[in-house]
Write a protein that holds these residues in place. Structure first.
Motif, PDB file in Angstrom:
ATOM      1  N   GLY A 138       0.826  -1.197   0.000  1.00  0.00           N
ATOM      2  CA  GLY A 138       0.000   0.000   0.000  1.00  0.00           C
ATOM      3  C   GLY A 138       0.863   1.250   0.000  1.00  0.00           C
TER       4      GLY A 138
ATOM      5  N   GLU B 254      -1.109   0.040   5.317  1.00  0.00           N
ATOM      6  CA  GLU B 254      -0.407  -1.249   5.272  1.00  0.00           C
ATOM      7  C   GLU B 254       0.988  -1.160   5.878  1.00  0.00           C
ATOM      8  OE1 GLU B 254      -3.418  -1.016   1.938  1.00  0.00           O
ATOM      9  OE2 GLU B 254      -1.885   0.317   2.758  1.00  0.00           O
TER      10      GLU B 254
ATOM     11  N   THR C  98       5.847  -1.108  -1.604  1.00  0.00           N
ATOM     12  CA  THR C  98       5.276   0.172  -2.014  1.00  0.00           C
ATOM     13  C   THR C  98       6.177   0.818  -3.048  1.00  0.00           C
ATOM     14  OG1 THR C  98       4.265   2.205  -1.159  1.00  0.00           O
ATOM     15  CG2 THR C  98       6.446   1.636  -0.286  1.00  0.00           C
TER      16      THR C  98
ATOM     17  N   ILE D 288      -3.708  -6.289   2.484  1.00  0.00           N
ATOM     18  CA  ILE D 288      -3.939  -5.103   1.675  1.00  0.00           C
ATOM     19  C   ILE D 288      -5.154  -4.388   2.266  1.00  0.00           C
ATOM     20  CG2 ILE D 288      -5.500  -6.228   0.028  1.00  0.00           C
ATOM     21  CD1 ILE D 288      -4.029  -4.652  -2.202  1.00  0.00           C
TER      22      ILE D 288
ATOM     23  N   THR E 287      -5.698   1.331  -1.085  1.00  0.00           N
ATOM     24  CA  THR E 287      -4.796   1.249  -2.239  1.00  0.00           C
ATOM     25  C   THR E 287      -5.555   1.248  -3.568  1.00  0.00           C
ATOM     26  OG1 THR E 287      -3.226   0.058  -0.852  1.00  0.00           O
ATOM     27  CG2 THR E 287      -2.838  -0.003  -3.218  1.00  0.00           C
TER      28      THR E 287
ATOM     29  N   SER F 240      -3.387  -3.866  -7.233  1.00  0.00           N
ATOM     30  CA  SER F 240      -3.992  -4.566  -6.098  1.00  0.00           C
ATOM     31  C   SER F 240      -4.555  -5.921  -6.530  1.00  0.00           C
ATOM     32  CB  SER F 240      -5.091  -3.711  -5.472  1.00  0.00           C
ATOM     33  OG  SER F 240      -4.575  -2.484  -5.009  1.00  0.00           O
TER      34      SER F 240
END
Length: 344
Positions: free
Chosen positions: A10, A38, A56, A135, A139, A150
């Motif tokens: 995220g 996250e 990320t 998750i 996101t 995702s």
């Protein structure tokens, strides 16, 4: 204790907060830290001694470097905190008091993760040795490409036999790129094993609701049992759903508990009345981190749920997004030691 590898994915942001309970720019300063859903979960798990990895994109500049260093110092694996084009997302926080609510302002358009494209992460490599992936609904709310990433992550996790948890986390200020939350989240939830939500998340992200008052008041656990059963009925892939129950008396005083339905039994946790709240931002993430730890380390789901609620209760006493507590501190509160007496 289980040392299974947990991966979270995220956005992490620069958090700029007005001092104390001041209004924005009441004094000419803002407190700068980092945080994001996250990432907060990964830090919680690392603090509990777990093998946590955060995935990320951050900008290739000094702010991105500082962010990676901050996450790494908690023991989180930052190998996949990747450098990308774009900027560091920012959120501004004004902490409320009594009847004045806290306020969050997002400034995260065109952030490094929001413009990252599908195919830019080697998920097979990321999930090597992992048993759990986490998750949130934040996101896929950032952009179409973040939503695509995702889905890519969740599909890869399922193909590799990794358990997937998702905090449904509805954020009305973020869904701006043409898709509604239900359009995306109803599909994404089909890849999830453990869902985490509050009542509003179930309503706004999945379109599932029962008759109740989401704004507060006295909680009726039968209502939440019915809500959990509706979600489980609509999503046969789910093994369990946890629903957090917050009774907002004021910005400083909240009742806090949660429930969990694992298809076999419905659990309601111990309840806490939290007064003089220091910082409630990240409270849901600390619950998610606590629940993941509990499900991986306790023999029964009731203890797992109570660990998560106690962990998030303690988070309300800590400034910043990260929940800086240990397993022993959480277990002490679980065991009834909530007096706050000085430990000598």
């Amino acid at each position: 204790m289980s040392k299974q590898k947990i991966v979270t994915f995220g956005e992490i942001m620069l958090r700029l907060k007005s001092p104390g309970n001041e209004r924005f720019f009441q004094s000419p300063s803002l407190e700068a830290t980092f945080g994001g859903g996250e990432a907060n979960v990964a830090v919680s798990l690392a603090n509990y001694g777990m093998d946590a990895s955060f995935v990320t994109f951050v900008p290739d500049n000094d702010i991105g470097t500082a962010c990676i260093g901050e996450v790494r110092r908690f023991g989180v694996d930052t190998t996949y905190m990747l450098r990308g084009k774009g900027r560091m997302g920012v959120y501004f926080l004004e902490t409320g008091s009594n009847q004045r609510p806290s306020k969050v302002i997002y400034d995260r358009a065109d952030s490094a993760i929001a413009i990252a494209q599908p195919g830019s992460i080697n998920w097979k490599e990321v999930f090597d040795g992992a048993t759990w992936f986490h998750i949130s609904g934040i996101t896929p709310a950032l952009s179409q490409s973040s939503a695509d990433l995702s889905f890519e992550a969740c599909k890869a996790a399922k193909e590799l036999g990794v358990t997937v948890s998702c905090d449904l986390n509805f954020r009305k200020k973020l869904w701006k790129y043409g898709k509604t939350a239900p359009e995306v989240m109803c599909e994404l939830t089909k890849y999830v094993d453990v869902a985490i939500a509050n009542e509003e998340d179930c309503q706004k992200s999945l379109g599932i609701k029962v008759d109740s008052n989401v704004e507060g008041g006295k909680l009726d656990t039968d209502t939440y049992k019915a809500l959990a059963e509706k979600v489980l009925a609509d999503y046969p892939n789910l093994k369990a759903i946890a629903i957090t129950l917050r009774e907002s008396k004021s910005a400083d005083t909240n009742g806090w508990s949660a429930c969990l339905h694992d298809r076999e039994k419905f659990y309601h946790s111990k309840s806490y009345m939290i007064t003089d709240i220091v910082d409630r931002v990240g409270g849901g993430d600390s619950f998610s981190g606590g629940l993941i730890y509990g499900l991986l380390n306790y023999e029964n789901h009731e203890d797992s749920l109570n660990f998560a609620v106690a962990a998030s209760c303690l988070k309300h006493t800590i400034m910043g997004d990260f929940n800086r507590v240990s397993v022993s501190e959480v277990e002490a509160l679980m065991g009834g030691d909530g007096s706050g007496r000085v430990q000598r």
